[in-house]
Scaffold this motif. Structure first.
Motif, mmCIF file in Angstrom:
data_model
loop_
_atom_site.group_PDB
_atom_site.id
_atom_site.type_symbol
_atom_site.label_atom_id
_atom_site.label_comp_id
_atom_site.label_asym_id
_atom_site.label_seq_id
_atom_site.Cartn_x
_atom_site.Cartn_y
_atom_site.Cartn_z
ATOM 1 N N THR A 194 0.821 -1.208 0.000
ATOM 2 C CA THR A 194 0.000 0.000 0.000
ATOM 3 C C THR A 194 0.858 1.262 0.000
ATOM 4 O O THR A 194 0.556 2.224 -0.723
ATOM 5 C CB THR A 194 -0.938 -0.003 1.236
ATOM 6 O OG1 THR A 194 -1.708 -1.205 1.209
ATOM 7 C CG2 THR A 194 -1.876 1.178 1.228
ATOM 8 N N LYS A 246 -0.524 -13.316 -0.563
ATOM 9 C CA LYS A 246 -0.186 -13.231 -1.984
ATOM 10 C C LYS A 246 0.751 -14.380 -2.378
ATOM 11 O O LYS A 246 1.335 -15.046 -1.530
ATOM 12 C CB LYS A 246 0.460 -11.864 -2.284
ATOM 13 C CG LYS A 246 -0.394 -10.640 -1.877
ATOM 14 C CD LYS A 246 -1.687 -10.510 -2.632
ATOM 15 C CE LYS A 246 -2.274 -9.113 -2.731
ATOM 16 N NZ LYS A 246 -2.883 -8.562 -1.517
ATOM 17 N N ASP A 282 -1.465 -0.823 -10.069
ATOM 18 C CA ASP A 282 -1.506 -1.641 -8.871
ATOM 19 C C ASP A 282 -1.399 -3.078 -9.364
ATOM 20 O O ASP A 282 -2.365 -3.657 -9.870
ATOM 21 C CB ASP A 282 -2.817 -1.408 -8.106
ATOM 22 C CG ASP A 282 -2.879 -2.208 -6.808
ATOM 23 O OD1 ASP A 282 -2.123 -3.194 -6.686
ATOM 24 O OD2 ASP A 282 -3.686 -1.841 -5.939
HETATM 25 C C1 LIG Z 1 -3.157 -6.882 -1.320
HETATM 26 C C2 LIG Z 1 -3.483 -5.704 -2.174
HETATM 27 C C3 LIG Z 1 -2.999 -4.418 -1.889
HETATM 28 C C4 LIG Z 1 -2.355 -4.073 -0.585
HETATM 29 O O1 LIG Z 1 -1.172 -4.716 -0.335
HETATM 30 P P1 LIG Z 1 -0.663 -4.808 1.179
HETATM 31 O O2 LIG Z 1 0.681 -5.462 1.008
HETATM 32 O O3 LIG Z 1 -1.626 -5.638 1.944
HETATM 33 O O4 LIG Z 1 -0.536 -3.419 1.699
HETATM 34 C C5 LIG Z 1 -3.221 -3.396 -2.807
HETATM 35 N N1 LIG Z 1 -3.920 -3.615 -3.930
HETATM 36 C C6 LIG Z 1 -4.435 -4.812 -4.228
HETATM 37 C C7 LIG Z 1 -5.180 -4.983 -5.510
HETATM 38 C C8 LIG Z 1 -4.256 -5.898 -3.344
HETATM 39 O O5 LIG Z 1 -4.828 -7.073 -3.621
#
Ligand SMILES: *Cc1c(COP(=O)(O)O)cnc(C)c1O
Length: 358
Positions: free
Chosen positions: A60, A183, A154
């Protein structure tokens, strides 16, 4: 209990060996040896050609840093179909999200609707390669060029995805990834930011370390986006298993592909020329009641798929209400099935049969 996903855990001895080296160095954070080693191994694994990367404390903060540097408090054209972090980062950085509806089969932002949403205040486009499925990057690049906009992707779901022969992280001015425990590749908590332009990556670098330019000088405004040695240790222990991780996931995906009854449900369409990473298994029901019924039948047997992504982000309480008919419709009837290394064949059979016999 069968959850939608489970973190891949490398043998604890291999994790401990990495941790031991942090102990030996007596160095726990501030870009130590393990962080640098992980960056270098990722550069190789992802075969980065034009971009470089910086690993960060999560997925994030790189979105926030990119928006701070490129968003300039303006309007950001974005997708309503993503995890909430995509929209939250925009609002958190005092930019305004302008939602553009998604393509009904790819589920990525509908590039044909972007231009109509551009105003004098638009500064960038922030789109998500949702479920590891690439956006129409060529069309988006052309629009951005024409209107002098920056492009941020993203790419949280995209570890290991390549498009037209190169890492998906190489597209856009900035691309981000998440190494969260849920993930595909993970460091417990962690993430990365990818950038082609050296000058911009330098700014990102300063931004993620309080703006420090040496111990006594400051380059500019910064925040703390650093990852620790302890997290990098997990990444170094997981990375050698990417081959088996992808293989195991591919097998489960093929099983679902073969055994689910696609007269009642639909799969999403993966863009052509994509080397996909089997990151999620989303299925689309005909309507929400069918989804809720299947979910209930699965939950009764201790199986917990997840409604990724619900609700459509244009309906968040802190954004200006706007209709995105396709995204709202999809969000109401999309369900992600359990998919992780170690999901037993018997469980896969049970899941398929419960969904088929609704
Ligand atoms: C998981 C996710 C995030 C956030 O990642 P974090 O490592 O949890 O901060 C942002 N965008 C998408 C689409 C995600 O699936």
């Amino acid at each position: 209990m069968i959850p939608v996903t489970k973190s891949f855990l490398p043998p604890i001895s291999e994790y401990m060996a990495q941790i031991q080296s942090a102990y030996a160095n007596e160095w726990l954070t501030n870009r130590g040896e393990l962080v640098l080693e992980l960056e270098s191994k990722l550069r190789n694994y992802l075969a980065l050609e034009t971009s470089d990367l910086l690993i960060t404390t999560n997925g994030t903060i790189p979105l926030q840093i990119a928006l701070k540097l490129l968003g300039e408090g303006g309007e950001v054209i974005t997708t309503p179909f993503s995890y909430v972090a995509t929209t939250a980062a925009i609002v958190w950085e005092n930019c305004t999200p302008v939602f553009v509806d998604i393509h009904p089969e790819f589920l990525t932002i509908d590039e044909s609707k972007i231009e109509a949403a551009i105003t004098k205040k638009t500064t960038c486009i922030l789109a998500t390669h949702v479920f590891g499925n690439p956006c129409h990057v060529e069309a988006i690049e052309a629009i951005a060029k024409k209107h002098h906009l920056k492009v941020i992707y993203d790419a949280a779901h995209c570890f290991g995805v390549s498009y037209k022969g190169k890492s998906i992280f190489e597209y856009g001015d900035v691309s981000t990834c998440s190494f969260h425990a849920t993930k595909l590749f993970h460091t417990g908590e962690g993430g990365a930011i990818f950038c082609k332009e050296k000058q911009l990556l330098d700014k990102v670098y300063y931004s993620h370390n309080f703006g420090h330019d040496g111990p006594l000088a400051f380059h500019g405004l910064g925040i703390n986006g650093k990852i620790s040695e302890l997290q990098a240790a997990m990444g170094l222990a997981v990375l050698p298993y990417m081959g088996p991780i992808l293989e195991a996931r591919e097998k489960i995906v093929s099983f679902y592909d073969k055994h689910l009854d696609f007269s009642q449900i639909k799969k999403i369409k993966i863009r052509e020329d994509t080397l996909w990473n089997y990151s999620y298994y989303p299925i689309l029901f005909k309507h929400e009641e069918a989804l809720l019924g299947a979910q209930q039948r699965l939950n009764a047997l201790d199986i917990f798929p997840r409604r990724y992504f619900y609700p459509s982000l244009n309906s968040l309480p802190y954004v200006k209400p706007i209709t995105c008919a396709v995204s709202q419709d999809i969000a109401a009837r999309v369900l992600c099935l359990p998919l992780y290394v170690g999901l037993e064949k018997q469980s896969q059979e049970k899941i398929a049969s419960i969904i088929n016999n609704g």
